[in-house]
Design a protein around this motif. Structure first.
Motif, short mmCIF file in Angstrom:
data_model
loop_
_atom_site.label_atom_id
_atom_site.label_comp_id
_atom_site.label_asym_id
_atom_site.label_seq_id
_atom_site.Cartn_x
_atom_site.Cartn_y
_atom_site.Cartn_z
N ALA A 71 9.44 70.92 -71.96
CA ALA A 71 9.47 69.90 -72.63
C ALA A 71 10.14 70.21 -74.06
CB ALA A 71 8.11 69.31 -73.02
N MET A 72 9.99 71.54 -74.30
CA MET A 72 10.73 72.17 -75.61
C MET A 72 11.36 73.47 -75.71
SD MET A 72 7.19 71.80 -78.09
CE MET A 72 6.22 70.31 -78.16
N PRO A 73 12.58 73.30 -74.79
CA PRO A 73 13.35 74.35 -74.56
C PRO A 73 14.14 74.95 -75.73
CG PRO A 73 14.43 72.67 -73.69
CD PRO A 73 13.12 72.15 -74.07
N THR A 74 13.98 74.36 -76.92
CA THR A 74 15.10 74.65 -78.02
C THR A 74 14.00 75.14 -78.98
OG1 THR A 74 14.77 72.66 -79.12
CG2 THR A 74 16.50 73.39 -77.66
N VAL A 75 12.68 75.31 -78.87
CA VAL A 75 11.79 75.72 -79.82
C VAL A 75 11.68 77.31 -79.71
CG1 VAL A 75 9.26 75.55 -80.55
CG2 VAL A 75 10.43 73.55 -79.80
N THR B 70 11.19 96.31 -62.49
CA THR B 70 12.61 96.04 -62.77
C THR B 70 12.73 95.82 -64.34
OG1 THR B 70 14.65 95.16 -62.42
CG2 THR B 70 12.76 93.60 -62.64
N GLN B 71 13.75 96.43 -64.81
CA GLN B 71 13.84 96.15 -66.02
C GLN B 71 14.07 94.77 -66.99
OE1 GLN B 71 14.15 98.74 -68.59
NE2 GLN B 71 13.95 97.11 -70.09
N PRO B 72 13.12 94.29 -67.50
CA PRO B 72 13.08 92.83 -67.78
C PRO B 72 14.17 92.45 -68.95
CG PRO B 72 11.13 93.80 -68.67
CD PRO B 72 12.05 94.87 -67.81
N SER B 73 14.27 90.96 -69.01
CA SER B 73 15.13 90.76 -70.01
C SER B 73 14.09 90.39 -71.32
CB SER B 73 15.95 89.44 -69.64
OG SER B 73 16.92 89.58 -69.68
N ARG B 74 14.46 90.76 -72.36
CA ARG B 74 13.79 90.75 -73.61
C ARG B 74 13.90 89.27 -74.22
NH1 ARG B 74 9.74 94.24 -74.26
NH2 ARG B 74 10.55 96.65 -74.39
N TRP B 75 12.55 88.57 -74.20
CA TRP B 75 12.80 87.14 -75.02
C TRP B 75 12.06 87.45 -76.41
CZ3 TRP B 75 9.68 82.29 -73.54
CH2 TRP B 75 10.05 81.09 -74.31
N HIS B 76 12.83 87.46 -77.19
CA HIS B 76 12.45 87.42 -78.66
C HIS B 76 11.58 86.29 -79.38
CE1 HIS B 76 14.57 91.38 -78.82
NE2 HIS B 76 15.70 90.76 -78.30
N SER C 221 14.81 80.63 -78.64
CA SER C 221 14.15 79.83 -77.95
C SER C 221 14.50 79.96 -76.24
CB SER C 221 14.87 78.29 -78.08
OG SER C 221 16.23 78.44 -77.83
N LEU C 222 13.79 79.20 -75.42
CA LEU C 222 14.05 79.68 -74.08
C LEU C 222 15.56 79.07 -73.80
CD1 LEU C 222 12.93 80.19 -71.34
CD2 LEU C 222 12.40 77.72 -71.06
N ALA C 223 16.06 78.16 -74.35
CA ALA C 223 17.48 77.94 -73.98
C ALA C 223 18.41 79.11 -74.52
CB ALA C 223 17.99 76.58 -74.67
N GLU C 224 18.19 79.61 -75.43
CA GLU C 224 18.93 80.78 -76.04
C GLU C 224 18.82 82.02 -75.11
OE1 GLU C 224 19.07 79.90 -80.79
OE2 GLU C 224 17.34 80.95 -79.89
N GLY D 142 21.41 84.12 -72.73
CA GLY D 142 21.70 85.54 -72.72
C GLY D 142 21.80 86.17 -71.49
N ALA D 143 20.94 85.31 -70.77
CA ALA D 143 20.65 86.20 -69.18
C ALA D 143 21.74 85.97 -68.56
CB ALA D 143 19.36 85.95 -68.67
N PHE D 144 22.66 84.79 -68.53
CA PHE D 144 23.58 84.54 -67.88
C PHE D 144 25.00 84.39 -68.45
CE2 PHE D 144 19.88 83.10 -65.46
CZ PHE D 144 20.04 83.78 -64.27
N PRO D 145 25.45 85.27 -69.25
CA PRO D 145 26.67 84.98 -70.28
C PRO D 145 27.92 84.73 -69.33
CG PRO D 145 26.35 87.43 -69.75
CD PRO D 145 25.14 86.68 -69.02
N GLU D 146 28.65 83.96 -69.89
CA GLU D 146 30.00 83.39 -69.32
C GLU D 146 31.05 84.37 -69.50
OE1 GLU D 146 31.43 79.64 -69.87
OE2 GLU D 146 29.42 78.51 -69.64
N SER D 147 31.68 84.56 -68.40
CA SER D 147 32.66 85.65 -68.26
C SER D 147 34.00 85.22 -68.66
CB SER D 147 33.01 86.28 -66.87
OG SER D 147 33.45 85.27 -65.91
N GLY D 148 34.18 83.89 -68.74
CA GLY D 148 35.53 82.92 -69.17
C GLY D 148 35.63 81.85 -68.44
N PRO D 149 36.61 81.05 -68.60
CA PRO D 149 36.65 79.78 -68.21
C PRO D 149 37.21 79.77 -66.74
CG PRO D 149 38.91 80.39 -69.36
CD PRO D 149 37.82 81.51 -69.44
N GLY D 150 36.41 80.61 -65.92
CA GLY D 150 36.50 80.50 -64.31
C GLY D 150 37.83 81.44 -63.99
#
Length: 397
Positions: A100-104, A159-165, A169-172, A176-184
């Motif tokens: 419900a609050m992915p940007t908080v 496993t080495q976990p991802s840091r959620w600071h 927010s969760l969306a951020e 960060g966990a799935f960065p885009e490599s470019g436009p396909g």
């Protein structure tokens, strides 16, 4: 957002999530994807509705995974302090809050949730609060998550976990966990791969021939990740979870609803496509390899249900996992040296194998030469003994 559930304060249990019933799994299913389960299924009777999604759900392996990671949850049992997770319902409430609050910001979400609980006890410790939210994120997004002050999560998740600071927010965090490599940059049409510099096939059979081993992982962030040193390629294998996310996205798009994706649609498409189309094409030798991984490697049996066409386009632009596919392709073409002997040779595969063959030939020639020398020495010794001690005839002469 509905009011948070109030659970009566009971004697704290060292394993509050240890006991899991079918109803808990149904609530988890509803919480993650918003499906409506008919009353007959909720009463564990024969399904009474054709639209009920529960009978068609193929999440047995994922539910076993849920049981394993929740049953091991141990709260910090501090006197007069409540546990962060007192029941499975608490975990579901946190997942609903995240959706419900992915940007908080994380810190605000934790403060909001735990300050709203009223059971006449002190709030849980910060470490316990972190662990509860990490567990919810793990179930919801298939990403091993860690708070800023939790190095022990490495041992819990394996496993080495991802840091959620706390200030993001969760969306951020997911971005960060799935960065885009470019436009396909990598485009895959069916089982035909087109990309700059991408030459050999990277089916499971080709990876195995290159000396790589395929290993199941429950962390989607590690999908297609190659450990060059050990030659292990991790494969996220809960394809049922990927399909449920894609189904929910399709339904929400048709209904024009504001469905909050647990896993980004593009990430789910690339992961499912890479498994069913790229690595393990149906009817191939790699398909049989997938069967072996299901039987002996702990892979989800749902991997064998080939239905990517129901969810994604034939032509798929890889925006997230493209670099890893290209890395695997390069590894197939020029395998990295592993082991004591291979580390002696050059990294270029063609030259390395020629030198290895020459080296082996020289070793064999030396061994044969040594054996011949031993035989010659033995024959000379026998001849010398025969000359020094001639045999005595029958007549004694």
């Amino acid at each position: 957002m509905s009011a948070l559930r109030e659970v009566p304060s009971l004697t704290a249990s060292p394993f509050p999530l240890q006991f899991i019933e079918n109803g808990h799994l149904q609530k988890l299913y509803q919480t993650l994807w918003g499906w409506d389960i008919c009353e007959s299924c909720q009463r564990e009777q024969s399904c009474a509705g054709e639209a009920c999604p529960w009978p068609r759900s193929n999440l047995t392996s994922f539910f076993d995974h849920y049981k394993n990671i929740t049953s091991s949850y141990v709260p910090e049992l501090i006197p007069a302090t409540q546990s962060a997770l007192r029941s499975h319902e608490d975990l579901f409430d946190i997942i609903k809050l995240l959706k419900a609050m992915p940007t908080v910001m994380r810190s605000d979400l934790m403060n909001y949730y735990f300050s709203a609980r009223t059971d006449n006890m002190k709030p849980p410790s910060l470490a316990d609060q972190d662990w509860a939210f990490n567990l919810a994120v793990k179930i919801m997004t298939s990403i091993s998550c860690s708070g800023e002050m939790q190095p022990y999560d490495l041992l819990e998740f394996g496993t080495q976990p991802s840091r959620w600071h706390n200030d993001s927010s969760l969306a951020e965090f997911i971005l960060g966990a799935f960065p885009e490599s470019g436009p396909g940059n990598l485009v895959i049409m069916g089982d035909f791969r087109t990309a700059k510099g991408l030459k050999p096939s990277i089916t499971a059979k080709q990876l195995t021939k290159a000396g790589l081993r395929l290993k199941a992982t429950d962390d989607l962030r590690n999908h297609l990740k190659l450990d060059v040193t050990t030659g292990v390629v991790e494969i996220y294998h809960y394809t049922g979870v990927l399909k449920e996310n894609l189904k929910a996205s399709q339904v929400s798009r048709r209904a024009e609803s504001n469905y909050s994706e647990n896993i980004p649609k593009q990430v789910a498409l690339e992961a499912l496509h890479s498994i069913q189309v790229v690595l393990f094409p149906f009817g191939s030798d790699s398909h049989q390899r997938l069967r072996d991984l299901v039987l002996r490697g702990g892979f989800d049996p749902e991997c064998l249900n080939y239905d990517y066409a129901a969810y994604g386009p034939e032509i798929l632009h890889y925006r997230h996992f493209g670099p890893r596919i290209e890395e695997l392709s390069s590894e197939v073409e020029e395998p990295s040296p592993r082991g004591f002997l291979e580390m002696w040779f050059q990294r270029r595969s063609g030259e390395r194998y020629v030198i290895m063959a020459t080296f082996i030939g020289i070793v064999i020639a030396i061994v044969i030469g040594l054996l011949s020398l031993v035989v010659a020495i033995f024959q000379a010794w026998v001849a010398y003994q025969a000359w020094k001690h001639p045999a005595i005839g029958i007549d004694g002469s």
